[in-house]
Design a protein around this motif. Structure first.
Motif, PDB file in Angstrom:
ATOM      1  N   ILE A  13       5.420   0.331  -0.658  1.00 24.09           N
ATOM      2  CA  ILE A  13       5.380  -0.957  -0.878  1.00 24.09           C
ATOM      3  C   ILE A  13       5.127  -1.696   0.819  1.00 24.09           C
ATOM      4  CG2 ILE A  13       5.674  -3.684  -1.144  1.00 24.09           C
ATOM      5  CD1 ILE A  13       7.061  -2.791  -3.259  1.00 24.09           C
ATOM      6  N   ARG A  14       6.303  -1.241   2.110  1.00 17.11           N
ATOM      7  CA  ARG A  14       5.950  -1.565   3.500  1.00 17.11           C
ATOM      8  C   ARG A  14       4.686  -0.969   4.569  1.00 17.11           C
ATOM      9  NH1 ARG A  14      11.109   0.682   2.811  1.00 17.11           N
ATOM     10  NH2 ARG A  14      12.853  -1.167   2.338  1.00 17.11           N
ATOM     11  N   SER A  15       4.295   0.366   3.301  1.00 16.22           N
ATOM     12  CA  SER A  15       3.341   1.157   4.094  1.00 16.22           C
ATOM     13  C   SER A  15       2.589   0.392   3.651  1.00 16.22           C
ATOM     14  CB  SER A  15       3.090   2.676   4.254  1.00 16.22           C
ATOM     15  OG  SER A  15       4.334   3.522   4.051  1.00 16.22           O
ATOM     16  N   ALA A  16       1.991   0.416   2.344  1.00 16.60           N
ATOM     17  CA  ALA A  16       0.272  -0.508   2.115  1.00 16.60           C
ATOM     18  C   ALA A  16       0.373  -1.770   3.225  1.00 16.60           C
ATOM     19  CB  ALA A  16       1.000  -0.584   0.485  1.00 16.60           C
ATOM     20  N   LEU A  17       1.786  -3.259   2.581  1.00 16.10           N
ATOM     21  CA  LEU A  17       1.708  -4.362   3.771  1.00 16.10           C
ATOM     22  C   LEU A  17       1.245  -4.427   4.531  1.00 16.10           C
ATOM     23  CD1 LEU A  17       4.708  -5.767   2.453  1.00 16.10           C
ATOM     24  CD2 LEU A  17       2.268  -6.465   1.743  1.00 16.10           C
TER      25      LEU A  17
END
Length: 119
Positions: A13-17
């Motif tokens: 999720i962090r990376s996708a954001l």
């Protein structure tokens, strides 16, 4: 969800954001909340609320602090409580920080990004 799967999902999720990859964010958040779309919406609303607080330049609140700890990887979102608030757990790196610093400096230390300091 096992702790390794939980950490991996949060990291995805962090990376996708960071990449503005809404499809991956959506699928990963749904995985995090066991497919419960209402809980996914509640989590999205929490993120929006905290982001708006940051845009307004509000002083540090507990929500802003928790988002910061989550963003740098010292805490993971485990789920959503009955009130629609995220449930956080320390990550391995967060627990290592807690072990290393005096108790009166833990909160501050969890807000700092060790990676950025070493760069």
């Amino acid at each position: 969800m096992y702790i390794h799967q939980l950490s991996l999902t949060n990291q995805i999720i962090r990376s996708a954001l960071k990449r503005f990859d809404s499809k991956t964010v959506t699928s990963s958040v749904l995985l995090l909340v066991n497919g419960d779309e209402d809980k996914a919406d509640q989590l999205a609303e929490w993120f929006r609320k905290v982001a708006e607080s940051c845009k307004r330049g509000e002083h540090m609140t507990s929500d802003i602090a928790m988002m910061r700890m989550w963003q740098i990887g010292n805490a993971d979102i485990k789920g959503i409580d009955e009130d629609g608030e995220p449930i956080f757990v320390l990550t391995y790196s967060g627990s290592e920080i807690v072990k290393e610093v005096p108790k009166d400096k833990v909160f501050h230390a969890l807000l700092l990004d060790k990676e950025a300091k070493s760069a």
